[in-house]
Design an enzyme around this catalytic site. Structure first.
Site, PDB file in Angstrom:
ATOM      1  N   TYR A  25     103.207   1.405  37.763  1.00 20.84           N
ATOM      2  CA  TYR A  25     102.124   1.172  36.797  1.00 20.84           C
ATOM      3  C   TYR A  25     102.123   2.139  35.633  1.00 20.84           C
ATOM      4  O   TYR A  25     101.260   2.057  34.764  1.00 20.84           O
ATOM      5  CB  TYR A  25     100.782   1.225  37.538  1.00 20.84           C
ATOM      6  CG  TYR A  25     100.788   0.306  38.726  1.00 20.84           C
ATOM      7  CD1 TYR A  25     100.911  -1.060  38.544  1.00 20.84           C
ATOM      8  CD2 TYR A  25     100.763   0.799  40.023  1.00 20.84           C
ATOM      9  CE1 TYR A  25     100.986  -1.926  39.625  1.00 20.84           C
ATOM     10  CE2 TYR A  25     100.837  -0.058  41.107  1.00 20.84           C
ATOM     11  CZ  TYR A  25     100.947  -1.412  40.903  1.00 20.84           C
ATOM     12  OH  TYR A  25     101.030  -2.260  41.960  1.00 20.84           O
ATOM     13  N   GLY A  26     103.052   3.076  35.635  1.00 18.19           N
ATOM     14  CA  GLY A  26     103.055   4.103  34.596  1.00 18.19           C
ATOM     15  C   GLY A  26     103.340   3.546  33.210  1.00 18.19           C
ATOM     16  O   GLY A  26     102.761   4.013  32.220  1.00 18.19           O
ATOM     17  N   ASP A  27     104.219   2.538  33.122  1.00 14.96           N
ATOM     18  CA  ASP A  27     104.546   1.986  31.801  1.00 14.96           C
ATOM     19  C   ASP A  27     103.281   1.435  31.148  1.00 14.96           C
ATOM     20  O   ASP A  27     102.925   1.791  30.024  1.00 14.96           O
ATOM     21  CB  ASP A  27     105.597   0.870  31.928  1.00 14.96           C
ATOM     22  CG  ASP A  27     106.818   1.302  32.718  1.00 14.96           C
ATOM     23  OD1 ASP A  27     107.599   2.095  32.191  1.00 14.96           O
ATOM     24  OD2 ASP A  27     106.949   0.869  33.877  1.00 14.96           O
ATOM     25  N   TYR A 186     104.028   7.534  46.603  1.00 16.97           N
ATOM     26  CA  TYR A 186     105.097   6.582  46.932  1.00 16.97           C
ATOM     27  C   TYR A 186     105.298   6.651  48.445  1.00 16.97           C
ATOM     28  O   TYR A 186     104.598   7.398  49.138  1.00 16.97           O
ATOM     29  CB  TYR A 186     106.396   6.971  46.216  1.00 16.97           C
ATOM     30  CG  TYR A 186     106.282   7.063  44.704  1.00 16.97           C
ATOM     31  CD1 TYR A 186     106.024   5.936  43.940  1.00 16.97           C
ATOM     32  CD2 TYR A 186     106.433   8.287  44.045  1.00 16.97           C
ATOM     33  CE1 TYR A 186     105.931   6.012  42.553  1.00 16.97           C
ATOM     34  CE2 TYR A 186     106.346   8.375  42.664  1.00 16.97           C
ATOM     35  CZ  TYR A 186     106.089   7.234  41.924  1.00 16.97           C
ATOM     36  OH  TYR A 186     105.997   7.324  40.562  1.00 16.97           O
ATOM     37  N   GLN A 235      91.134   2.571  34.730  1.00 22.65           N
ATOM     38  CA  GLN A 235      91.702   3.900  34.444  1.00 22.65           C
ATOM     39  C   GLN A 235      90.607   4.959  34.357  1.00 22.65           C
ATOM     40  O   GLN A 235      90.783   6.083  34.831  1.00 22.65           O
ATOM     41  CB  GLN A 235      92.492   3.876  33.132  1.00 22.65           C
ATOM     42  CG  GLN A 235      93.972   3.675  33.346  1.00 22.65           C
ATOM     43  CD  GLN A 235      94.762   3.839  32.076  1.00 22.65           C
ATOM     44  OE1 GLN A 235      94.224   3.811  30.964  1.00 22.65           O
ATOM     45  NE2 GLN A 235      96.066   3.978  32.226  1.00 22.65           N
ATOM     46  N   ARG A 251     101.114  10.889  41.674  1.00 21.34           N
ATOM     47  CA  ARG A 251     102.534  10.559  41.588  1.00 21.34           C
ATOM     48  C   ARG A 251     102.841  10.134  40.153  1.00 21.34           C
ATOM     49  O   ARG A 251     101.929   9.786  39.395  1.00 21.34           O
ATOM     50  CB  ARG A 251     102.844   9.404  42.531  1.00 21.34           C
ATOM     51  CG  ARG A 251     102.279   8.093  42.021  1.00 21.34           C
ATOM     52  CD  ARG A 251     102.596   6.912  42.914  1.00 21.34           C
ATOM     53  NE  ARG A 251     102.602   5.684  42.148  1.00 21.34           N
ATOM     54  CZ  ARG A 251     102.496   4.483  42.673  1.00 21.34           C
ATOM     55  NH1 ARG A 251     102.376   4.335  43.990  1.00 21.34           N
ATOM     56  NH2 ARG A 251     102.538   3.399  41.902  1.00 21.34           N
ATOM     57  N   GLU A 253     103.876   9.705  36.186  1.00 20.10           N
ATOM     58  CA  GLU A 253     103.693  10.421  34.927  1.00 20.10           C
ATOM     59  C   GLU A 253     102.231  10.538  34.516  1.00 20.10           C
ATOM     60  O   GLU A 253     101.733  11.619  34.221  1.00 20.10           O
ATOM     61  CB  GLU A 253     104.460   9.643  33.865  1.00 20.10           C
ATOM     62  CG  GLU A 253     104.486  10.262  32.537  1.00 20.10           C
ATOM     63  CD  GLU A 253     105.613   9.697  31.689  1.00 20.10           C
ATOM     64  OE1 GLU A 253     105.412   9.572  30.493  1.00 20.10           O
ATOM     65  OE2 GLU A 253     106.691   9.389  32.230  1.00 20.10           O
ATOM     66  N   ASP A 254     101.551   9.396  34.512  1.00 19.63           N
ATOM     67  CA  ASP A 254     100.199   9.401  33.949  1.00 19.63           C
ATOM     68  C   ASP A 254      99.208  10.089  34.874  1.00 19.63           C
ATOM     69  O   ASP A 254      98.365  10.880  34.427  1.00 19.63           O
ATOM     70  CB  ASP A 254      99.747   7.962  33.667  1.00 19.63           C
ATOM     71  CG  ASP A 254      98.423   7.937  32.932  1.00 19.63           C
ATOM     72  OD1 ASP A 254      98.350   8.511  31.843  1.00 19.63           O
ATOM     73  OD2 ASP A 254      97.449   7.381  33.480  1.00 19.63           O
ATOM     74  N   SER A 255      99.306   9.830  36.176  1.00 18.34           N
ATOM     75  CA  SER A 255      98.321  10.443  37.078  1.00 18.34           C
ATOM     76  C   SER A 255      98.533  11.948  37.178  1.00 18.34           C
ATOM     77  O   SER A 255      97.595  12.695  37.469  1.00 18.34           O
ATOM     78  CB  SER A 255      98.338   9.779  38.457  1.00 18.34           C
ATOM     79  OG  SER A 255      99.620   9.764  39.002  1.00 18.34           O
TER      80      SER A 255
HETATM   81  O1  TRH Z   1     102.675   3.951  38.895  1.00 14.48           O
HETATM   82  P1  TRH Z   1     103.450   5.206  38.729  1.00 14.48           P
HETATM   83  O2  TRH Z   1     104.209   5.628  39.888  1.00 14.48           O
HETATM   84  O3  TRH Z   1     104.395   5.056  37.492  1.00 14.48           O
HETATM   85  C1  TRH Z   1     105.641   5.760  37.469  1.00 14.48           C
HETATM   86  C2  TRH Z   1     105.710   6.594  36.225  1.00 14.48           C
HETATM   87  O4  TRH Z   1     105.454   5.878  35.063  1.00 14.48           O
HETATM   88  C3  TRH Z   1     107.087   7.184  36.094  1.00 14.48           C
HETATM   89  O5  TRH Z   1     107.207   7.832  34.842  1.00 14.48           O
HETATM   90  C4  TRH Z   1     108.133   6.113  36.191  1.00 14.48           C
HETATM   91  O6  TRH Z   1     109.381   6.700  36.113  1.00 14.48           O
HETATM   92  C5  TRH Z   1     107.982   5.395  37.515  1.00 14.48           C
HETATM   93  O7  TRH Z   1     106.673   4.821  37.608  1.00 14.48           O
HETATM   94  C6  TRH Z   1     108.985   4.286  37.661  1.00 14.48           C
HETATM   95  O8  TRH Z   1     102.450   6.428  38.389  1.00 14.48           O
HETATM   96  P2  TRH Z   1     101.619   6.776  37.077  1.00 14.48           P
HETATM   97  O9  TRH Z   1     102.512   7.109  35.949  1.00 14.48           O
HETATM   98  O10 TRH Z   1     100.638   7.771  37.469  1.00 14.48           O
HETATM   99  O11 TRH Z   1     100.870   5.434  36.698  1.00 14.48           O
HETATM  100  C7  TRH Z   1      99.824   4.909  37.444  1.00 14.48           C
HETATM  101  C8  TRH Z   1      98.785   4.322  36.504  1.00 14.48           C
HETATM  102  O12 TRH Z   1      97.859   3.527  37.242  1.00 14.48           O
HETATM  103  C9  TRH Z   1      97.959   5.392  35.818  1.00 14.48           C
HETATM  104  O13 TRH Z   1      97.725   5.005  34.475  1.00 14.48           O
HETATM  105  C10 TRH Z   1      96.648   5.391  36.587  1.00 14.48           C
HETATM  106  C11 TRH Z   1      96.529   3.940  36.935  1.00 14.48           C
HETATM  107  N1  TRH Z   1      95.683   3.621  38.063  1.00 14.48           N
HETATM  108  C12 TRH Z   1      94.454   3.021  37.799  1.00 14.48           C
HETATM  109  O14 TRH Z   1      94.085   2.812  36.644  1.00 14.48           O
HETATM  110  N2  TRH Z   1      93.681   2.649  38.863  1.00 14.48           N
HETATM  111  C13 TRH Z   1      94.038   2.860  40.178  1.00 14.48           C
HETATM  112  O15 TRH Z   1      93.278   2.484  41.085  1.00 14.48           O
HETATM  113  C14 TRH Z   1      95.292   3.511  40.414  1.00 14.48           C
HETATM  114  C15 TRH Z   1      95.719   3.788  41.824  1.00 14.48           C
HETATM  115  C16 TRH Z   1      96.088   3.852  39.349  1.00 14.48           C
END
Ligand code: TRH
Length: 358
Positions: A25-27, A186, A235, A251, A253-255
């Protein structure tokens, strides 16, 4: 006497932000936060995304000034084209960019890392075969990088936050003396060990959907540990979750960034990479945070790089919290307090001036 000069605000730019959802979900999460932040700074933003489904729970209400569009996006070209994480805008769009008399400023927004290459690479040009220039913009943790996204007044909102009222809205009630911990992770073979370690003190573990909920079942919880299963949060509520807990597991980038702004003790799980590249990322981040040795050791264990030590008790966890809060202060103070969106805006204005009409 001449009238004092009134600072002139540059006109709002039209931003086209291209995002492909590759994994997790990071993208979508980073692109949405950037889009919303730029709009809050008065910019006009089109977020062109190939899978808008995650925005349905991250940002169900949308945001003023942000138009979400399906890939391949509009037929016209804005003032700025941002491709997130090297996602390559559609070929037809790039062809239109090359035809412009005054080309759009083309930005490649890169992944976040604390490694030294980021400062070296931030802001470098990448000349393209079609004559255009793409600019590398690296988020980062120092003044010599693009910085981190941080909404105006975020920390004030965090300081005024009433976590009990917020938890009650979610139907979650901690028992007296129970600490709150969140888990966003993860797949992790150390999860059973973590559950045992958390159970050393009365703990309510808040499980995010996906990996965390799949790996933790109520059937095998040690005494002392309770869990609550969360729905997908917006978010903004995800931020509040991190504010409500005294220990967060995050986990990606964003979190990671949101855990920094939360200012509570946290452990980060890097996205595991087959070539082991995540080990360097973790080491660089720990060094950048000036993490105390016991925190660094636990993080390394959690990421499968070393043996997992015992989690410190509440009193000793204070050293983690202190390190996170000191780091947060350093991050907030750097670059005149400018966040990533403000630094990106300034960067783009600089490039617009240095790239006159062809
Ligand atoms: O989902 P991620 O693991 O994304 C990652 C990163 O982008 C990383 O850079 C990339 O290489 C990899 O995927 C493949 O973790 P991240 O970046 O924290 O993104 C999660 C997003 O989801 C963040 O914006 C927060 C949001 N979120 C919510 O809005 N509500 C929720 O209930 C949860 C659990 C997450």
């Amino acid at each position: 006497m001449p009238a004092p000069a009134v600072p002139v605000e540059p006109p709002a730019l039209q931003w086209d932000l291209f995002c492909r959802v590759i994994d997790n979900y990071g993208d979508a999460g980073v692109c949405w936060r950037l889009a919303r932040r730029l709009a809050a700074l008065g910019q006009r933003v089109r977020l062109i995304i190939d899978d808008a489904a995650p925005l349905g729970w991250m940002a169900p209400a949308g945001a003023a000034g942000v138009e979400v569009m399906p890939w391949p996006g509009p037929d016209d070209v804005g003032d700025v084209v941002v491709e997130a994480f090297g996602c390559d805008p559609p070929a037809a769009h790039v062809a239109r960019m090359a035809e412009q008399a005054r080309p759009a400023v083309w930005i490649n927004l890169e992944y976040l890392s604390a490694e030294p290459y980021v400062e070296r690479s931030h802001g470098l040009p990448s000349p393209q075969r079609n004559g255009l220039t793409k600019w590398f913009f690296f988020p980062g943790f120092t003044a010599a990088t693009g910085g981190l996204l941080r909404e105006a007044h975020l920390l004030e909102g965090r300081a005024a936050f009433d976590h009990q009222a917020w938890l009650a809205r979610l139907g979650i009630e901690a028992q007296p003396g129970e600490r709150l911990v969140s888990l966003f992770c993860y797949a992790n073979s150390h999860l059973p060990a973590l559950l045992q370690q958390l159970a050393m003190a009365p703990t309510l573990l808040l499980l995010t959907p996906g990996h965390a909920q799949r790996q933790v079942s109520d059937a095998n919880l040690p005494p002392g540990l309770r869990t609550a299963r969360l729905p997908w949060l917006t978010q903004d509520d995800f931020d509040r979750l991190l504010w409500a807990c005294e220990l967060n597991f995050v986990r990606g980038e964003d979190s990671l960034v949101r855990a920094a702004w939360a200012g509570a003790a946290f452990a980060w799980q890097a996205y595991p990479q087959d070539d082991g590249a995540h080990a360097a990322k973790i080491a660089a981040l720990l060094a950048q945070m000036q993490a105390p040795p016991e925190m660094a050791a636990w993080w390394r264990g959690w990421n499968g790089i070393a043996t997992l030590p015992e989690l410190p008790d509440a009193a000793n966890l204070q050293s983690w919290t202190g390190a996170v809060q000191a780091w947060r202060s350093r991050l907030v103070d750097q670059a005149g307090g400018a966040d990533l969106a403000e630094r990106l805006l300034a960067f783009v204005h600089g490039k617009s001036r240095s790239h006159p009409a062809a």
